[in-house]
Write a protein that holds these residues in place. Structure first.
Motif, mmCIF file in Angstrom:
data_model
loop_
_atom_site.group_PDB
_atom_site.id
_atom_site.type_symbol
_atom_site.label_atom_id
_atom_site.label_comp_id
_atom_site.label_asym_id
_atom_site.label_seq_id
_atom_site.Cartn_x
_atom_site.Cartn_y
_atom_site.Cartn_z
ATOM 1 N N GLN A 166 34.395 40.126 30.153
ATOM 2 C CA GLN A 166 35.512 40.755 30.857
ATOM 3 C C GLN A 166 35.134 41.118 32.283
ATOM 4 O O GLN A 166 35.943 40.993 33.216
ATOM 5 N N SER A 169 35.165 38.053 34.567
ATOM 6 C CA SER A 169 36.553 37.705 34.899
ATOM 7 C C SER A 169 37.104 38.636 35.969
ATOM 8 O O SER A 169 37.799 38.192 36.895
ATOM 9 N N ARG A 172 35.549 37.789 39.389
ATOM 10 C CA ARG A 172 36.082 36.551 39.977
ATOM 11 C C ARG A 172 37.468 36.755 40.573
ATOM 12 O O ARG A 172 37.897 35.967 41.420
ATOM 13 N N ARG A 173 38.162 37.788 40.131
ATOM 14 C CA ARG A 173 39.460 38.100 40.725
ATOM 15 C C ARG A 173 39.335 38.987 41.959
ATOM 16 O O ARG A 173 40.305 39.220 42.661
ATOM 17 N N ALA A 195 30.371 32.031 30.029
ATOM 18 C CA ALA A 195 31.383 32.278 31.073
ATOM 19 C C ALA A 195 31.031 31.519 32.349
ATOM 20 O O ALA A 195 31.184 32.042 33.459
#
Length: 680
Positions: A166, A169, A172-173, A195
């Motif tokens: 998580q 992710s 990366r945003r 990942a």
């Protein structure tokens, strides 16, 4: 071309982007249906037979379905897989209903055989087109924001698990962090891909940190043990990288990991103990579907008790505090986190019996957690009448009204300073315990009274950790009363959980003593906090250091160490970190007679008379008068590795006096949890 396209898409207004998506779908969806017919027949025969009409009809029906499912309301850059599943489900319903309708009306113009294939192709188109658009927009955003930033933090994540996934992710945003690898203690994961990042065994961190230019390591294992966490932090500090962490299991509420979840390592992360999850049968017994009253609800312990109780779906939670601001703050927090919880907030003091009775009347209260108290030793020492009135008279009011209104369980939050007290605060808490013990001994009582005694709570109001933080931020010095002072520490959430569980085991009159872990030298705590701040202690050998540690002498009423128990009557409980002690007490008549004398002395504000009255109730109360009276900590307390060792030493002393019988050695391992400390 890609740069121009991404900039153009980014500059479009929101309505323009929605219109572009709808137009793209109007063009693509008929092609999807045509492709479905082609795949069904393996040639263009079905396309020639049915023509373009079915493709246009099915596309026109699909657009409203996508609108209803929220596909066009979603911001593409933050596309959620939940919306995709909703869109896919809605599309499947459309295909199923169309298929059923064509049978009912015998509509032969609709090629039923291609409908199922159309669903797969249309759904694949939606997934691919949205993720491509998100990639283009994210690339433009990262490039534009990256130009305004001097550097991006290269981050390694410790822990190749769900929390680590998580976190990657989320990174990366974002634009400020770039995940480059994982570290993990599991050797079987070494060199594996997780990942889209390489996982490296934790023993080889130094090599990969330097090779990849890692600036920061984020600990993403909420269940990581305290000892292992401490080892990792010490090692990474030697490697010259900053260390941050995700919340622990005690702190995680909804389990969702975002960039905002990352926080700095706190001293609490390195001083606490390994987490023991609460036992559900104990945790829920006095709280689930019960009416619960918490006094001192706005305080450090009281507010955490409210949070923990709220997770157990009580029928009603009543908050009582004399501080309007503290009460408002916890009420607002609970209403936001638990919107379905029935809350009742009351401003008032436990010293006001009439206001307390008005709060309890008609509520059919099942459980009371009495956490309201004055707890700061020097302040209570300088304000004896007020401290005794709040801590003793307030407790007497609670006990009297709990019995009067038929409360099932009433739990007093006490402190290790009540054990052989040298100050009025500790003595007042011991008198509060005596009130509960006498109340429990009344034959006519319908209420189960018990006490929970524990030590210093990390991060609570007035605790040493926030004080040291402020002193370090201001450049020092860090002030410590004495180089030999030691204390037990516990995290606030764990303390509250153990209070609730101890209350569930009460039968009446027990003093439950919590396992407080290792005793900590306060001077070592200060040095660790200085080091964690990236600073160096200033000493005679190192006069160029940053922060000086200054010893200012013990304050009136302060002890070098806090003791754990008053009596030797100690038994294990159902919980491995809670011990049960049955301690001597005064009968109700004698206690009330002496309390009347004490309250009269408080009215006169004669401190000598107050101390004399306190000593008549608590004979072990020995007021602090000089440094010569201060005893050093017992050798076994200093050398013991943790509170289990202290407990074993205590039980062996008891066994030596023949109080445990012949099987004393067998009782030592089972008695694994004890401790003591202040509510603050």
């Amino acid at each position: 071309m890609n740069t121009y396209l991404s900039n153009w898409l980014t500059a479009l207004p929101r309505r323009g982007k929605i219109a572009l998506m709808v137009c793209a779908d109007l063009v693509a969806l008929p092609l999807c249906f045509s492709l479905a017919l082609f795949l069904r027949a393996g040639n263009t025969a079905l396309l020639e037979q049915y023509g373009i009409a079915p493709s246009l009809i099915i596309a026109a029906c699909t657009i409203p379905v996508f609108t209803y499912s929220g596909l066009y309301r979603m911001v593409v850059r933050y596309f959620d897989l939940k919306v995709l599943w909703t869109s896919g489900g809605s599309l499947a319903c459309l295909v199923g209903m169309t298929y059923a309708l064509s049978f009912l009306v015998n509509f032969s113009q609709l090629p039923r055989t291609g409908l199922l294939i159309y669903w797969f192709i249309a759904f694949a188109y939606v997934v691919i087109s949205r993720f491509v658009a998100r990639a283009i927009l994210s690339h433009a955003r990262q490039r534009n924001e990256g130009e305004s930033q001097t550097s991006v933090v290269k981050a390694a994540i410790f822990g190749a698990g769900e929390a680590g996934f998580q976190l990657v992710s989320a990174m990366r945003r974002s634009t400020g962090h770039k995940p480059v690898c994982f570290f993990d203690d599991d050797y079987s994961l070494d060199r594996k891909i997780f990942a889209d990042l390489r996982v490296y065994f934790s023993d080889n961190m130094k090599e990969h940190i330097h090779r990849l230019g890692v600036n920061e390591v984020v600990l993403a294992v909420p269940s990581l043990s305290i000892n292992r966490r401490r080892q990792i932090v010490e090692k990474l500090h030697r490697y010259g990288v900053s260390v941050r962490t995700l919340p622990t299991l005690l702190e995680l509420v909804d389990g969702k990991i975002t960039m905002q979840s990352i926080r700095d390592i706190k001293i609490e992360d390195l001083l606490g103990r390994d987490i023991v999850p609460p036992r559900e049968e104990l945790f829920a017994k006095c709280t689930h579907r019960k009416v619960v009253l918490v006094t001192g609800a706005g305080g450090s312990i009281g507010s955490e008790l409210c949070r923990q109780i709220a997770t157990q779906s009580p029928r009603k939670l009543i908050l009582l505090d004399h501080s309007e601001f503290a009460l408002y703050r916890i009420e607002q927090e609970l209403r936001q986190k638990f919107p379905g919880l029935q809350l009742l907030s009351r401003i008032g003091s436990v010293c006001n019996a009439e206001a307390l009775a008005a709060t309890m009347r008609g509520q059919q209260i099942d459980t009371i957690y009495h956490a309201a108290a004055y707890k700061h030793v020097p302040l209570v020492e300088e304000n004896m009448p007020e401290g005794i009135r709040n801590n003793v008279q307030g407790t007497l009011n609670i006990a009297t009204l709990a019995d009067h209104f038929g409360v099932q369980t009433c739990i007093l939050v006490s402190t290790d300073k009540a054990v052989r007290p040298t100050n009025i605060m500790g003595a007042s808490k011991r008198m509060a315990e005596l009130v509960f013990q006498a109340s429990a001994a009344r034959a006519s009582t319908r209420t189960t009274f018990a006490m929970v005694r524990f030590g210093n709570v990390l991060g609570s109001s007035g605790s040493v950790v926030p004080l040291f933080r402020r002193q370090i931020r201001s450049g020092g010095p860090v002030t410590i009363t004495h180089p030999d002072v030691i204390r037990f520490f516990m995290l606030i959430p764990e303390a509250a959980q153990l209070v609730i569980q101890a209350g569930a085991m009460a039968r009446g009159g027990e003093v439950f003593v919590l396992d407080m872990g290792k005793p900590v030298r306060i001077v070592e705590l200060a040095r660790t906090m200085i080091e964690m701040s990236g600073l160096v202690e200033r000493t005679r050998k190192n006069p160029s250091g940053d922060i000086e540690i200054k010893f200012v002498g013990l304050r009136p009423g302060e002890k070098l160490y806090e003791e754990l128990l008053i009596s030797d009557d100690v038994t294990p409980s159902e919980h491995e970190r809670i011990m049960c002690s049955h301690e001597p007490f005064l009968g109700a008549d004698e206690l009330h007679r002496k309390l009347d004398q004490l309250f009269a002395a408080c009215e006169s504000r004669d401190e000598l008379a107050i101390q004399t009255a306190v000593q008549s109730i608590v004979p072990e109360y020995a007021p602090y008068s000089s440094l010569e009276e201060v005893r050093s900590p017992p050798e076994e307390l200093i050398s013991a590795g943790d509170s289990q060792d202290i407990l074993q030493a205590t039980i062996r002393k008891i066994a030596a006096r023949g109080l445990l019988g012949e099987d004393a050695d067998q009782q030592v391992p089972a008695a694994s949890a004890m401790g003591g400390g202040s509510t603050g």
